[in-house]
Design a protein around this motif. Structure first.
Motif, PDB file in Angstrom:
ATOM      1  N   GLN A 137       0.846  -1.203   0.000  1.00 26.68           N
ATOM      2  CA  GLN A 137       0.000   0.000   0.000  1.00 26.68           C
ATOM      3  C   GLN A 137       0.880   1.251   0.000  1.00 26.68           C
ATOM      4  O   GLN A 137       0.589   2.246  -0.663  1.00 26.68           O
ATOM      5  CB  GLN A 137      -0.913  -0.007   1.225  1.00 26.68           C
ATOM      6  N   SER A 138       1.973   1.178   0.747  1.00 22.46           N
ATOM      7  CA  SER A 138       2.922   2.290   0.801  1.00 22.46           C
ATOM      8  C   SER A 138       4.281   1.748   1.222  1.00 22.46           C
ATOM      9  O   SER A 138       4.395   0.647   1.757  1.00 22.46           O
ATOM     10  CB  SER A 138       2.456   3.372   1.784  1.00 22.46           C
ATOM     11  N   SER A 158      -2.044  -4.269   7.318  1.00 22.42           N
ATOM     12  CA  SER A 158      -2.910  -3.133   7.646  1.00 22.42           C
ATOM     13  C   SER A 158      -3.534  -3.259   9.031  1.00 22.42           C
ATOM     14  O   SER A 158      -3.775  -2.254   9.708  1.00 22.42           O
ATOM     15  CB  SER A 158      -4.018  -2.993   6.596  1.00 22.42           C
ATOM     16  N   ALA A 161      -0.848  -2.139  11.409  1.00 24.51           N
ATOM     17  CA  ALA A 161      -0.677  -0.683  11.274  1.00 24.51           C
ATOM     18  C   ALA A 161      -1.799   0.068  11.985  1.00 24.51           C
ATOM     19  O   ALA A 161      -1.560   1.063  12.680  1.00 24.51           O
ATOM     20  CB  ALA A 161      -0.643  -0.309   9.791  1.00 24.51           C
ATOM     21  N   GLU A 167      -4.053   6.572  12.796  1.00 22.95           N
ATOM     22  CA  GLU A 167      -4.052   7.395  11.590  1.00 22.95           C
ATOM     23  C   GLU A 167      -2.650   7.850  11.183  1.00 22.95           C
ATOM     24  O   GLU A 167      -2.470   8.450  10.125  1.00 22.95           O
ATOM     25  CB  GLU A 167      -4.941   8.629  11.799  1.00 22.95           C
ATOM     26  N   SER A 169       1.134   7.632   9.754  1.00 21.74           N
ATOM     27  CA  SER A 169       1.840   6.803   8.769  1.00 21.74           C
ATOM     28  C   SER A 169       2.929   6.001   9.463  1.00 21.74           C
ATOM     29  O   SER A 169       3.788   6.560  10.158  1.00 21.74           O
ATOM     30  CB  SER A 169       2.466   7.685   7.685  1.00 21.74           C
ATOM     31  N   ILE A 171       5.417   4.388   8.062  1.00 25.45           N
ATOM     32  CA  ILE A 171       6.681   4.361   7.319  1.00 25.45           C
ATOM     33  C   ILE A 171       7.748   5.174   8.064  1.00 25.45           C
ATOM     34  O   ILE A 171       7.533   6.339   8.401  1.00 25.45           O
ATOM     35  CB  ILE A 171       6.507   4.913   5.890  1.00 25.45           C
TER      36      ILE A 171
END
Length: 405
Positions: A137-138, A158, A161, A167, A169, A171
């Protein structure tokens, strides 16, 4: 005469509205039940097949340990027979192999800040995402350099995460796995639940060597080799070649059992399709019984109608009506009941399928073949169970019929 018989049939049904509706009720329920049950069965089949296909296209799974036979347990230590060199040999020596991804896994508690989450940590190689039909997704995938240098990097699902970062990110953020810090480099696209109900997004992926040497305390074996065949046509040959190669590498004699198991998802999918097809057929047959009950109701009500209209039949015969005229009149009435009940049942069955999907969240698939078959069967039921009453009416003696009170 056909139009006149059709008009008389409709008039007779309208004159006894409640009785006609009650007569059609068996057909309506039967047709609706057949359509709804088959749509549920086909929905289950599609969900299972999509879930299996989602594990990877043309996937072959190699696991350590012989398949159990006759209740016998696997030999001690048989779960440590596969190594990364076996995976490399498969990629190098077996024709028709597209990608190979060895892996190990274990449950660990993942911590970020004051949030923690228990999940499955998968140690593998960069090929894993392609072999198992996983998309990012990213972020980025782990690299061969990460595997060679045992880097502490991770790709998270996900579900992980959402539970650890909300909410924010993930990364570039740091998580702790078994108290060791790992940098998040990627987030996987959501795949939802598997056919078995497990969450496919509840996963963390790290480099294979990092998992083997830094998380699972210096193991050298692997727990699974995922192999992607180049096409479905060569998957059986690839499976046989893998078996031959591993037997040679593990120095197994001709009479020795395999110390590994090789399975392909095509055979698993075929088995699942056969099982769900049997369930769908069973559901359809059970629902079809109500159609037979509806047919008995049609016969019952048509016999009552013949008795009620005995004088009418006598008058029609006295005025010149032939055997086939009377037969046609009552057969048309029975078929009209079957057709009307079938049409209402189709509407009810399709509506019920959509309602089940919306309310219960079940996957349903409307089958036009099931709709046509159910409707045709309802018409046949009306015709079949209307023959005896119609024939009885057509064989009435006009003199005896005119005398009937």
């Amino acid at each position: 005469m056909f139009r006149e018989s059709l008009s008389i049939a409709f008039s007779a049904l309208v004159a006894n509205k409640l009785r006609s509706i009650l007569t059609m009720l068996g057909i309506i329920i039967g047709v609706a039940a057949v359509i709804a049950m088959i749509s549920i069965g086909m929905g289950v089949r599609d969900k299972v097949q999509n879930s299996i296909a989602g594990l990877g296209s043309n996937l072959i799974m190699v696991t350590p340990g012989a398949a159990s036979s006759g209740g016998a347990r696997q030999a001690a230590g048989s779960n440590t027979k596969l190594t990364n060199k076996d995976a490399q040999a498969i990629a190098r020596e077996v024709a028709g192999v597209s990608q190979v991804a060895p892996s190990v896994s274990r449950q660990f508690q993942i911590v970020h800040g004051n949030q923690n989450w228990m999940t499955s940590v998968q140690g593998t190689t960069p090929e894993y995402l392609e072999v198992r039909n996983q998309n990012l997704q990213s972020g980025a995938n782990i690299t061969n350099q990460d595997v060679e240098t045992r880097n502490r990097v991770a790709i998270i699902g996900s579900t992980v995460a959402e539970n650890l970062f909300g909410e924010i990110s993930p990364i570039g953020q740091t998580i702790r796995i078994n108290n060791a810090p790992f940098r998040v480099v990627g987030v996987l696209e959501s795949k939802g639940q598997s056919a078995g109900g497990s969450d496919q997004d509840d996963i963390v992926i790290v480099p294979l060597t990092t998992a083997q040497e830094r998380l699972i305390m210096g193991i050298s074996h692997i727990q699974m080799i995922s192999v992607q065949a180049a096409s479905a046509e060569v998957i059986d040959q690839v499976q046989n070649d893998i078996t031959t190669l591993l037997r040679a590498r593990h120095r197994l004699a001709a009479n020795d059992d395999n110390d590994f198991t090789v399975r392909n998802l095509v055979s698993v999918m075929n088995t699942a399709a056969e099982a769900t097809g049997t369930i769908t057929l069973l559901l359809g047959n059970i629902a079809g019984i109500s159609l037979l009950v509806g047919g008995i109701g049609i016969m019952n009500i048509m016999l009552v109608s013949v008795t009620e209209r005995t004088r009418e039949i006598g008058i029609r015969k006295a005025l010149g009506a032939k055997y086939h005229n009377i037969l046609m009149q009552f057969l048309i009435e029975a078929v009209v009941i079957g057709v009307a009940g079938g049409l209402i049942g189709i509407a009810l069955g399709v509506g019920a399928s959509y309602a089940i999907s919306a309310v219960a969240g079940w996957n349903t698939v409307i089958s036009w073949l099931a709709i046509v078959a159910a409707f045709a069967f309802s018409v046949f039921i009306g015709l079949f169970f209307g023959i005896y009453p119609a024939r009885k009416a057509a064989l009435l003696d006009p003199i005896e019929a005119l005398r009937y009170e």
